[in-house]
Motif scaffolding. Structure first.
Motif, PDB file in Angstrom:
ATOM      1  N   LYS A  39       0.851  -1.186   0.000  1.00 20.90           N
ATOM      2  CA  LYS A  39       0.000   0.000   0.000  1.00 20.90           C
ATOM      3  C   LYS A  39       0.891   1.242   0.000  1.00 20.90           C
ATOM      4  N   PRO A  40       0.443   2.332  -0.623  1.00 23.68           N
ATOM      5  CA  PRO A  40       1.283   3.531  -0.732  1.00 23.68           C
ATOM      6  C   PRO A  40       1.260   4.394   0.526  1.00 23.68           C
ATOM      7  N   PHE A  41       1.781   3.859   1.641  1.00 21.40           N
ATOM      8  CA  PHE A  41       1.815   4.637   2.871  1.00 21.40           C
ATOM      9  C   PHE A  41       3.237   4.693   3.404  1.00 21.40           C
ATOM     10  N   TYR A  43       7.247   6.745   3.605  1.00 20.10           N
ATOM     11  CA  TYR A  43       8.501   6.681   2.852  1.00 20.10           C
ATOM     12  C   TYR A  43       9.237   5.374   3.131  1.00 20.10           C
ATOM     13  N   PHE A  46       6.859   2.248   1.836  1.00 17.48           N
ATOM     14  CA  PHE A  46       6.461   2.189   0.428  1.00 17.48           C
ATOM     15  C   PHE A  46       7.587   2.503  -0.546  1.00 17.48           C
ATOM     16  N   THR A  72       0.108  -0.077   6.727  1.00 18.92           N
ATOM     17  CA  THR A  72       1.175  -0.242   5.752  1.00 18.92           C
ATOM     18  C   THR A  72       1.200  -1.700   5.307  1.00 18.92           C
ATOM     19  N   HIS A  94       0.064   8.437  -5.689  1.00 15.43           N
ATOM     20  CA  HIS A  94      -0.439   7.064  -5.661  1.00 15.43           C
ATOM     21  C   HIS A  94      -1.695   7.064  -4.795  1.00 15.43           C
ATOM     22  N   VAL A 116      -6.043   4.420   0.704  1.00  8.89           N
ATOM     23  CA  VAL A 116      -4.680   4.804   1.052  1.00  8.89           C
ATOM     24  C   VAL A 116      -4.125   5.679  -0.074  1.00  8.89           C
ATOM     25  N   ARG A 118      -0.644   8.511  -1.252  1.00 12.75           N
ATOM     26  CA  ARG A 118       0.660   9.115  -0.986  1.00 12.75           C
ATOM     27  C   ARG A 118       0.984  10.100  -2.096  1.00 12.75           C
ATOM     28  N   GLU A 120       4.283  12.745  -3.192  1.00 14.19           N
ATOM     29  CA  GLU A 120       5.677  13.078  -2.914  1.00 14.19           C
ATOM     30  C   GLU A 120       6.140  14.108  -3.927  1.00 14.19           C
ATOM     31  N   SER A 132       1.259  10.961   3.404  1.00 15.68           N
ATOM     32  CA  SER A 132       0.447   9.765   3.194  1.00 15.68           C
ATOM     33  C   SER A 132      -0.771   9.809   4.098  1.00 15.68           C
ATOM     34  N   TRP A 150      -2.283   9.353   9.350  1.00 10.36           N
ATOM     35  CA  TRP A 150      -1.558  10.240   8.449  1.00 10.36           C
ATOM     36  C   TRP A 150      -0.064  10.057   8.664  1.00 10.36           C
TER      37      TRP A 150
END
Length: 186
Positions: A39-41, A43, A46, A72, A94, A116, A118, A120, A132, A150
């Motif tokens: 999952k995109p959570f 740094y 992910f 995550t 994402h 979820v 994210r 960046e 995220s 968060w």
């Protein structure tokens, strides 16, 4: 796509088993994934692979987020991604909808889903900022916990020197209250 299997003495489970589709040949920055994947959570979870960690192992916070909040790690879902660096904009996005049951689950144990996302960006050379978020149990409630989590991170890298900070928070008090408390010597 990708296939990654975790085999231990008592079971075999698919960590990553997904199909990735880039629908626009003229716009390769956009992609969709469906299957079981990270999952995109965060740094550390992910973005960084296990072979590129800054420290010897992932932090206790990361472990807590995975085991207690299932915010995550791997799950079954669908995700859309946009890498706007293809267009000169230093931002990646994402966002996905996931089962919410966590890795290794053979069935969906609840009717709610987990959203979820994210984002960046690189506002200055060497500085990367990320954020995220997780909203859990979106949809019909069936006795499962609901929560929001968060995370934010910042990294500055120059001439081989790296400073990295990551913070996480949320409002799942039930999950946090059931977590083991660290023993502190008196």
């Amino acid at each position: 796509g990708r296939v990654q299997i975790n085999a231990v003495p008592d079971k075999v489970e698919a960590l990553e088993l997904y199909f990735q589709w880039k629908p626009f040949l003229t716009a390769p920055a956009y992609a969709f994934q469906v299957g079981a994947f990270k999952k995109p959570f965060g740094y550390q979870e992910f973005v960084l692979s296990s072979s590129n960690l800054n420290l010897i192992d992932r932090t206790r916070t990361n472990s807590f987020m995975e085991k207690n909040l299932e915010a995550t790690a791997y799950d079954v879902g669908v995700m859309g991604s946009a890498d706007l660096r293809e267009y000169g904009i230093p931002v990646t996005i994402h966002a996905g909808v996931f089962n919410g049951a966590g890795k290794g689950m053979k069935s969906d144990s609840n009717s709610g889903k987990q959203v979820v996302a994210r984002v960046e960006g690189v506002p200055l050379t060497g500085l990367t900022l990320g954020g995220s978020g997780v909203v859990d149990r979106v949809g019909p409630k069936d006795g499962a916990e609901s929560y929001m989590v968060w995370g934010g991170d910042a990294r500055f890298e120059k001439s081989g020197f790296l400073v990295a900070v990551e913070a996480m928070g949320g409002d799942n008090y039930e999950g946090m209250m059931s977590a083991p408390v660290a023993d502190v010597p008196s």
